[in-house]
Design an enzyme around this catalytic site. Structure first.
Site, PDB file in Angstrom:
ATOM      1  CG  HIS A  76      -2.096  -0.887   1.110  1.00  0.00           C
ATOM      2  ND1 HIS A  76      -2.027  -2.224   1.422  1.00  0.00           N
ATOM      3  CD2 HIS A  76      -3.380  -0.663   0.710  1.00  0.00           C
ATOM      4  CE1 HIS A  76      -3.214  -2.788   1.227  1.00  0.00           C
ATOM      5  NE2 HIS A  76      -4.051  -1.865   0.793  1.00  0.00           N
ATOM      6  CE  LYS A 120      -3.869  -0.618   4.725  1.00  0.00           C
ATOM      7  NZ  LYS A 120      -5.173   0.021   5.054  1.00  0.00           N
TER       8      LYS A 120
END
Length: 270
Positions: free
Chosen positions: A155, A159
């Site tokens: 990600h 995040k």
């Protein structure tokens, strides 16, 4: 037309949801919120999101907008999602939650919300990811204990939780299918002299960097062959479309705790 409220409407996911609702045939934007102090408070959502005027002003408290929506979509934070769930349960508003990083107590709180109103909670709203869950379950059933299983996810740098809620969800599917307890067999990263891999374990590897929207791979590694089931997201729009699909689906329910497998008809009806 069912009216939708968006929590965290000025965030990355919130803006994508506003964009998706704008062109949706069955839903319309009814309310939107942001944190106190957000510079956009009091302004029209259309201007904030680069769309035509929506006649919806950004607010800091959705409890002041109850008459303007029937369902709330929340991709914010665990603490905020729990508060929004309490609000929806109290006033009979339906709820779609895609927030990740919730602990066991917070998940329990969301599930109890289903006793008073209808809620869809899923760590990933993507239709493709939820189809992957079924494919992963099938692969685990067929391959069983003959393979080693690893889950790799990537990600963007912003995040906050790790592993991702989707990766953990995939691990839970595998563990349940194989009769294992994920809390006992999960391995989160490896370093140093770790020794040979213990067969019953399910490994997790995490990558964070750049603007990666979300990549997930479940690796079934056996002797002589390996199977990889992978989903790669190239836009947040697919998560938004899944959330709107869930919001539309909830129109037929007044109470209940559901997930995206229910929305897509991949589970037996509850």
């Amino acid at each position: 037309m069912q009216r939708v409220a968006i929590a965290g409407a000025t965030g990355r996911m919130g803006r994508t949801l506003v964009e998706a609702i704008y062109s949706h045939p069955e839903l319309m934007l009814g309310a939107a919120s942001a944190l106190p102090g957000d510079p956009g408070l009091g302004q029209d959502l259309g201007g904030l999101c680069g769309l035509p005027e929506q006649k919806v002003l950004l607010c800091a408290d959705l409890s002041q907008e109850l008459e303007n929506f029937e369902v709330l979509i929340d991709f914010t934070s665990p603490e905020a999602s729990v508060q929004h769930a309490a609000l929806c349960a109290k006033y009979g508003k339906k709820l779609v939650v895609g927030t990740t990083g919730l602990n066991a107590e917070q998940r329990l709180h969301l599930s109890k919300t289903g006793e008073k109103t209808a809620i869809v909670f899923a760590p990933n709203m993507s239709v493709g990811v939820n189809l992957c869950f079924k494919l992963i379950e099938l692969a685990a059933k067929v391959l069983g204990d003959e393979v080693d299983i690893e889950i790799i996810e990537a990600h963007h740098r912003h995040k906050k939780d790790s592993p991702s809620g989707t990766a953990l969800g995939m691990g839970e599917v595998v563990a349940k299918t194989l009769g294992r307890d994920l809390s006992e067999c999960a391995i989160y990263g490896r370093e140093g002299i770790t020794g040979e891999r213990e067969h019953p374990t399910i490994g997790f590897a995490t990558v964070r960097g750049g603007d990666i929207i979300g990549d997930h791979t479940v690796l079934f590694a056996g002797d002589g062959e390996r199977l990889e089931i992978t989903h790669r997201a190239s836009s947040r729009l697919n998560f938004a479309k899944g959330a709107l699909r869930a919001a539309s689906w909830l129109q037929d329910y007044s109470r209940g705790f559901f997930n995206m497998q229910d929305v897509l008809g991949l589970n037996e009806k509850k």
